[in-house]
Design a protein around this motif. Sequence first.
Motif, PDB file in Angstrom:
ATOM      1  N   PRO A 163      31.405 -21.762 -60.839  1.00 47.48           N
ATOM      2  CA  PRO A 163      31.863 -23.155 -60.756  1.00 47.48           C
ATOM      3  C   PRO A 163      33.136 -23.258 -59.919  1.00 47.48           C
ATOM      4  CG  PRO A 163      31.254 -22.591 -63.012  1.00 47.48           C
ATOM      5  CD  PRO A 163      31.238 -21.313 -62.234  1.00 47.48           C
ATOM      6  N   ARG A 180      16.641 -20.575 -61.812  1.00 46.26           N
ATOM      7  CA  ARG A 180      17.799 -20.964 -62.608  1.00 46.26           C
ATOM      8  C   ARG A 180      18.363 -19.741 -63.329  1.00 46.26           C
ATOM      9  NH1 ARG A 180      18.410 -26.516 -63.653  1.00 46.26           N
ATOM     10  NH2 ARG A 180      19.088 -26.234 -65.809  1.00 46.26           N
ATOM     11  N   TYR A 195      27.612 -21.870 -67.737  1.00 46.71           N
ATOM     12  CA  TYR A 195      27.094 -22.722 -66.674  1.00 46.71           C
ATOM     13  C   TYR A 195      25.710 -22.260 -66.262  1.00 46.71           C
ATOM     14  CZ  TYR A 195      28.176 -19.215 -62.993  1.00 46.71           C
ATOM     15  OH  TYR A 195      28.227 -18.075 -62.200  1.00 46.71           O
ATOM     16  N   SER A 198      21.481 -23.294 -60.082  1.00 46.08           N
ATOM     17  CA  SER A 198      20.171 -23.590 -59.508  1.00 46.08           C
ATOM     18  C   SER A 198      20.363 -23.968 -58.049  1.00 46.08           C
ATOM     19  CB  SER A 198      19.490 -24.727 -60.275  1.00 46.08           C
ATOM     20  OG  SER A 198      20.162 -25.954 -60.022  1.00 46.08           O
ATOM     21  N   THR A 202      26.037 -25.471 -59.268  1.00 41.94           N
ATOM     22  CA  THR A 202      26.440 -25.025 -60.595  1.00 41.94           C
ATOM     23  C   THR A 202      26.613 -26.225 -61.532  1.00 41.94           C
ATOM     24  OG1 THR A 202      28.785 -25.058 -59.998  1.00 41.94           O
ATOM     25  CG2 THR A 202      27.599 -22.982 -59.684  1.00 41.94           C
ATOM     26  N   GLU A 203      26.104 -26.080 -62.742  1.00 39.49           N
ATOM     27  CA  GLU A 203      26.219 -27.131 -63.753  1.00 39.49           C
ATOM     28  C   GLU A 203      26.835 -26.523 -64.998  1.00 39.49           C
ATOM     29  OE1 GLU A 203      23.457 -30.378 -66.179  1.00 39.49           O
ATOM     30  OE2 GLU A 203      22.530 -28.875 -64.890  1.00 39.49           O
ATOM     31  N   ASP A 245      19.075 -30.193 -70.191  1.00 38.34           N
ATOM     32  CA  ASP A 245      19.450 -31.391 -69.434  1.00 38.34           C
ATOM     33  C   ASP A 245      18.946 -32.655 -70.123  1.00 38.34           C
ATOM     34  OD1 ASP A 245      20.859 -30.293 -67.255  1.00 38.34           O
ATOM     35  OD2 ASP A 245      18.988 -29.664 -66.324  1.00 38.34           O
TER      36      ASP A 245
END
Length: 368
Positions: A163, A180, A195, A198, A202-203, A245
């Motif tokens: 991140p 992922r 995190y 994908s 970054t999420e 998600d």
Amino acid sequence: MIHLACCALGTLLVVASAAPAQFRSLGTFGPDLSSFVRGMSADGSTLVGFGMDQVSPTGGTTQRAAVWNVAGIARIPDMSGFSSAGGYGASSGGAVIAGYGQYGTRLRAFRSEEGRADLLPLLNGTSDSYAQGITPDGSRIIGSCDETPCMWSAGGVTPIALPAGQTAGRAMDISGDGARIAAQYRYAPGRYGLYVLSELGTEVVPLPAGFDRSPSVSISLDGTTVVGGMCSTDTHQFFAFRWSDSAGFEQLPTIGVLGAVGACSADGSTVVGTDGAAVMWRDGVRIDLNTYLASLGMDLTGWTLSSASEISADGLTIGGTGYHQYSGGTRSEGWVATIPAPGAVLLLGLCAIDRVGGRSRRREATLM
């Protein structure tokens, strides 16, 4: 295979047959030694981990990388150069195994295939490496070099993005198609956030306030669900969670002070872990595996299942470690269980009754 049976009540019973429910001790390298499960192939056919192994007649032991399949326990072959090691991931069918161990004075990741274990290359400027996860086809392995998340493939080793603003972390698991990756980033000494990486970038997984990382993080085979444990920054107790998600964050119910998740099924609906006992969560409901497996008729005499760390993609094969009483006392030992699918029996209205000699006859058919 599906069996159809017509009965005199005019109903059609549809039973989806599956492997019979069974429990199996995975064994050890010796009668007074222990073994630990750390990985399972997506199809449930192969488990990996490590076992203590005697290295001298006087009783000296070391940790050997182990693999279990229908043939029983075996040492991962050709581990020359490693003084100790463990397996942490296996491809479907078990042809490729990934892990890491002590190699000289460093910790090094390895890839084992066709009886040969090879060191995985390091990123430039790093000294240690750790392999944590593998895709079902064995083509990609994820982990870290020092504190840089990375991936190994046919093209060599490449770093995995962190991140924004972060400089250290480790990749923990990878989805079935490799698209992922579930990972951790270190944002302060001893503090880790989670995190997902994908093609979209970054999420960060938003843990509740007052919680941070755990040593166990896993992602579902379809890549939609992340599971793991989260540590309270105040009490230092661990709690299990699931996140996606679509559904967001969910704390899974536990009864102990140690809640950690090992893995989940392909769609994330079934989760396994520990809260002082080996547990399974189906649709968020906690199930103690010691009680549940016994209710299915499995013989757990002498066993206390302490942790469930692995589950197959279909959610029907579970592996873990427990305490097993034997003639010399009690040892830690790996175990594996096969359970039935929920809702395997359905009743459908519609059945014709044949009349033969004035008596009802049940008609059976088998559909492949």
